[in-house]
Each structure stands twice: as structure tokens, then as C-alpha cells.
Design a protein around this motif. Sequence first.
Motif, PDB file in Angstrom:
ATOM      1  N   PHE A 129       0.843  -1.185   0.000  1.00  0.00           N
ATOM      2  CA  PHE A 129       0.000   0.000   0.000  1.00  0.00           C
ATOM      3  C   PHE A 129       0.883   1.242   0.000  1.00  0.00           C
ATOM      4  N   GLY A 130       0.397   2.313  -0.594  1.00  0.00           N
ATOM      5  CA  GLY A 130       1.164   3.549  -0.659  1.00  0.00           C
ATOM      6  C   GLY A 130       0.875   4.486   0.473  1.00  0.00           C
ATOM      7  N   HIS A 131       0.341   3.965   1.570  1.00  0.00           N
ATOM      8  CA  HIS A 131       0.029   4.780   2.736  1.00  0.00           C
ATOM      9  C   HIS A 131       0.302   3.954   3.985  1.00  0.00           C
ATOM     10  N   SER A 132       0.200   4.575   5.137  1.00  0.00           N
ATOM     11  CA  SER A 132       0.558   3.908   6.384  1.00  0.00           C
ATOM     12  C   SER A 132      -0.406   2.769   6.703  1.00  0.00           C
ATOM     13  N   VAL A 133       0.114   1.750   7.366  1.00  0.00           N
ATOM     14  CA  VAL A 133      -0.678   0.624   7.844  1.00  0.00           C
ATOM     15  C   VAL A 133      -0.339   0.422   9.317  1.00  0.00           C
ATOM     16  N   GLY A 134      -1.157  -0.375   9.993  1.00  0.00           N
ATOM     17  CA  GLY A 134      -0.935  -0.602  11.417  1.00  0.00           C
ATOM     18  C   GLY A 134      -0.243  -1.924  11.669  1.00  0.00           C
ATOM     19  N   PRO A 135       0.923  -1.938  12.341  1.00  0.00           N
ATOM     20  CA  PRO A 135       1.610  -3.193  12.646  1.00  0.00           C
ATOM     21  C   PRO A 135       1.364  -3.659  14.085  1.00  0.00           C
ATOM     22  N   LEU A 136       1.287  -4.965  14.280  1.00  0.00           N
ATOM     23  CA  LEU A 136       1.301  -5.575  15.601  1.00  0.00           C
ATOM     24  C   LEU A 136       2.388  -6.639  15.585  1.00  0.00           C
ATOM     25  N   LEU A 137       3.392  -6.469  16.414  1.00  0.00           N
ATOM     26  CA  LEU A 137       4.511  -7.398  16.466  1.00  0.00           C
ATOM     27  C   LEU A 137       4.311  -8.358  17.639  1.00  0.00           C
ATOM     28  N   GLU A 138       4.523  -9.648  17.381  1.00  0.00           N
ATOM     29  CA  GLU A 138       4.359 -10.660  18.423  1.00  0.00           C
ATOM     30  C   GLU A 138       5.397 -11.756  18.236  1.00  0.00           C
ATOM     31  N   VAL A 139       5.688 -12.462  19.316  1.00  0.00           N
ATOM     32  CA  VAL A 139       6.606 -13.586  19.278  1.00  0.00           C
ATOM     33  C   VAL A 139       5.839 -14.852  19.605  1.00  0.00           C
ATOM     34  N   GLY A 140       5.889 -15.844  18.709  1.00  0.00           N
ATOM     35  CA  GLY A 140       5.196 -17.102  18.926  1.00  0.00           C
ATOM     36  C   GLY A 140       5.883 -17.949  19.971  1.00  0.00           C
ATOM     37  N   GLN A 141       5.222 -19.045  20.359  1.00  0.00           N
ATOM     38  CA  GLN A 141       5.772 -19.907  21.394  1.00  0.00           C
ATOM     39  C   GLN A 141       7.086 -20.549  20.980  1.00  0.00           C
ATOM     40  N   ASP A 142       7.286 -20.726  19.684  1.00  0.00           N
ATOM     41  CA  ASP A 142       8.526 -21.330  19.197  1.00  0.00           C
ATOM     42  C   ASP A 142       9.595 -20.301  18.883  1.00  0.00           C
ATOM     43  N   GLY A 143       9.350 -19.045  19.268  1.00  0.00           N
ATOM     44  CA  GLY A 143      10.299 -17.979  18.985  1.00  0.00           C
ATOM     45  C   GLY A 143      10.095 -17.322  17.640  1.00  0.00           C
ATOM     46  N   GLN A 144       9.122 -17.810  16.865  1.00  0.00           N
ATOM     47  CA  GLN A 144       8.818 -17.214  15.568  1.00  0.00           C
ATOM     48  C   GLN A 144       8.334 -15.779  15.757  1.00  0.00           C
ATOM     49  N   VAL A 145       8.913 -14.850  14.978  1.00  0.00           N
ATOM     50  CA  VAL A 145       8.533 -13.445  15.072  1.00  0.00           C
ATOM     51  C   VAL A 145       7.461 -13.153  14.032  1.00  0.00           C
ATOM     52  N   LEU A 146       6.360 -12.605  14.473  1.00  0.00           N
ATOM     53  CA  LEU A 146       5.177 -12.428  13.640  1.00  0.00           C
ATOM     54  C   LEU A 146       4.806 -10.955  13.566  1.00  0.00           C
ATOM     55  N   VAL A 147       4.388 -10.508  12.387  1.00  0.00           N
ATOM     56  CA  VAL A 147       3.870  -9.152  12.226  1.00  0.00           C
ATOM     57  C   VAL A 147       2.487  -9.228  11.603  1.00  0.00           C
ATOM     58  N   PHE A 148       1.513  -8.642  12.281  1.00  0.00           N
ATOM     59  CA  PHE A 148       0.153  -8.552  11.762  1.00  0.00           C
ATOM     60  C   PHE A 148      -0.067  -7.128  11.279  1.00  0.00           C
ATOM     61  N   VAL A 149      -0.587  -7.001  10.074  1.00  0.00           N
ATOM     62  CA  VAL A 149      -0.752  -5.699   9.432  1.00  0.00           C
ATOM     63  C   VAL A 149      -2.232  -5.444   9.182  1.00  0.00           C
ATOM     64  N   SER A 150      -2.711  -4.256   9.553  1.00  0.00           N
ATOM     65  CA  SER A 150      -4.093  -3.865   9.286  1.00  0.00           C
ATOM     66  C   SER A 150      -4.108  -2.566   8.499  1.00  0.00           C
ATOM     67  N   VAL A 151      -5.046  -2.463   7.567  1.00  0.00           N
ATOM     68  CA  VAL A 151      -5.224  -1.261   6.768  1.00  0.00           C
ATOM     69  C   VAL A 151      -6.332  -0.422   7.414  1.00  0.00           C
ATOM     70  N   PRO A 152      -6.115   0.881   7.649  1.00  0.00           N
ATOM     71  CA  PRO A 152      -7.090   1.686   8.390  1.00  0.00           C
ATOM     72  C   PRO A 152      -8.515   1.652   7.845  1.00  0.00           C
ATOM     73  N   ASP A 153      -8.684   1.506   6.521  1.00  0.00           N
ATOM     74  CA  ASP A 153     -10.047   1.475   5.996  1.00  0.00           C
ATOM     75  C   ASP A 153     -10.698   0.099   6.145  1.00  0.00           C
ATOM     76  N   GLY A 154      -9.970  -0.857   6.746  1.00  0.00           N
ATOM     77  CA  GLY A 154     -10.529  -2.179   6.975  1.00  0.00           C
ATOM     78  C   GLY A 154     -10.540  -3.083   5.765  1.00  0.00           C
ATOM     79  N   SER A 155      -9.895  -2.678   4.685  1.00  0.00           N
ATOM     80  CA  SER A 155      -9.959  -3.443   3.435  1.00  0.00           C
ATOM     81  C   SER A 155      -9.112  -4.706   3.451  1.00  0.00           C
ATOM     82  N   GLU A 156      -8.105  -4.767   4.335  1.00  0.00           N
ATOM     83  CA  GLU A 156      -7.220  -5.927   4.298  1.00  0.00           C
ATOM     84  C   GLU A 156      -6.497  -6.105   5.632  1.00  0.00           C
ATOM     85  N   PHE A 157      -6.219  -7.398   5.940  1.00  0.00           N
ATOM     86  CA  PHE A 157      -5.405  -7.785   7.090  1.00  0.00           C
ATOM     87  C   PHE A 157      -4.373  -8.792   6.594  1.00  0.00           C
ATOM     88  N   GLN A 158      -3.148  -8.696   7.124  1.00  0.00           N
ATOM     89  CA  GLN A 158      -2.055  -9.548   6.676  1.00  0.00           C
ATOM     90  C   GLN A 158      -1.290 -10.102   7.872  1.00  0.00           C
TER      91      GLN A 158
END
Length: 321
Positions: free
Chosen positions: A16-45
Amino acid sequence: MRELAVREIRRISAGFGHSVGPLLEVGQDGQVLVFVSVPDGSEFQFWDVRTGELAWRDGEGVSGCNDTALVRLPDGGLSLAAATEDGVEWWDAFTGRHRPERAWEETTVWALSAGQLGGRPVLLGAGNDGSVYGWDGNSGAALEPPRFEAGAGSSAMAVAYVPLPSEEGVIVAGDDAGRLWRWDPVTGDLLGEPTAGPASKVRIIKALPPAVGTSLFVSSDQEGILQRWDTETGAPVGPAMETGTYVFALATAGVDGTDLLLAAGADEVVRAWDAGTGEPIGLAVQGVAVSIPARGSGATLLATSTARGEIVVYECGIRSA
């Protein structure tokens, strides 16, 4: 002045050519995860930071995305919740499976916060109708009592579950009149009178890392002024911290023995303070949003979001200047 030293380890383009919202988390196995949300609600990654690969994408869309939260479940699962113009939507965070049977659609929800009540995971939401709502993290069912009232004619704009050293914790909310409200999460009783907080809307509330024998939270208002508060008394702690910009996100974590508070907003500057003392900490990082995982082992990780839709993940640590 102490500094937060950072080293970039991954840069991800959300497409996207504009800002998105990140949520950073660490899984139980140490896997580093990033969840991305678009402010207009059109997509989650969902991205795997270790590989830089996109694990799942949901582009079906919801009615806007005002906030997101991760709810960790006792069985090791993880739920992603989004505050929307209509209420709350849920996903299985690891698989990306949308959970429409959990959807709650009663009012606009502005902010979310995850916590633990009576040993079970819960999700809290700040409602446009002036109520703070709660949902069981395992089932998505609305909690009883269903809501905490923030006053007639007000809108609850921010919410947080703040742990106490010796008790269950406190539910804290801020409204559009600049007032702060505190409730006992078990009885639903209001704890004292609402505090006359910032001079403008309370936009964000965040629990600060627990110091020995104390419990603090921080608020951000419409003008980007941050203030620390005593959770048990509702009294302000120390002077206000001015950012000079509209703040989009706050993050807290312990880094190398320092309880850290970070803020990011409209001027694309990420700022840092010692959460216990309010002392500024140097940081040369840009971004409109910031996230630090609530738990994890090894190096502390920090994620920022740029105005161009990129997510940048750093390893970080404290050093003396």
C-alpha cells in the motif's frame, strides 16, 4: 542521555502507498510475527519476519479498522481482533481464518485491549456509546456484566487492562471529554470519581511495565501530550511529556533493564522515554506507528510502520551516550 540502539533486521512492503498498522508478536517457538491492518478495513495480513514471507492475507474487508489487538489463548492459540465502525471482528491469527460467528455488531468500537480476568483471556473495547465492553477471549462471547459505563453523552475513545501487583487489575478508559475512568473488573464498580485528565480527547491508554510495588499507565490526548498515572489512585505521576504531534500509537516493553515507552505519530518521528522516570531516551528511528511484543526471549524487537506502507523490524538495546 541514554540511547536506544537499533539494528534493522527485516523490511516488509505491505503493498500500500500509505501507512498501515503493525502488531509485532513472538510465537511460542520464537517465531517473530507481524500482523498488518489497513485503516479502511480493506485488508489484514500476517508476515513471518524470519523468512520475510506473507503467511496469509484477508482482503474481504470490514467496516473500517480503528484498532487491533492480539488475544493469547491458554491452548497456545492466538486470536486477532479488530475494532470496526460496526463493532468487533475476529480471526484465528495463525491460520487467517475469519471467525464471523464471533462478530459483535452493536456500536462503533474505537480501541481494544487484551487482558486476563479470573485466569481467562478477555478482550475489552471502548464503545462510541460511552460504554466499555468485554468479551471472553476463548469464545468471543460478551462478558457479564456486559459493560462499564463511562457517563451519559460521552464516547469511550481508549481502554486498557492494567495489572496490579497484588490484585486482579483495573480497567481504565478515557473519553472524548478528556476524563479517565477506572473500574474493578470483577464487580464492575467505578473506582472513585472520574479523573479530569487531558484538556482534549483521550486517544490512547497503555499499561506501563510494572515497577516494584507500583502500577502505572500512560495516556495520550488529541494534542499528543503524554501523561503517566497511578493506577490505584488515578493521580498523575510526574510532568507531562509533549510530543508536539498527533500520536497514532504507543508501545511499552522492558529493554535491557529499562522500562521503555515509545510513541509514533503524524510527524513520522518515533520517540522514547524511560517509563518509570519520564526521562527522554535517544532514538533515531522514523515511523507513524510502533509496536513491541509483550513477551519473548533473546533480543528485544521493535516494529515501525512508514507512511509508504512499509513495516521495518529492528533489534534494539539500551546504551549510554
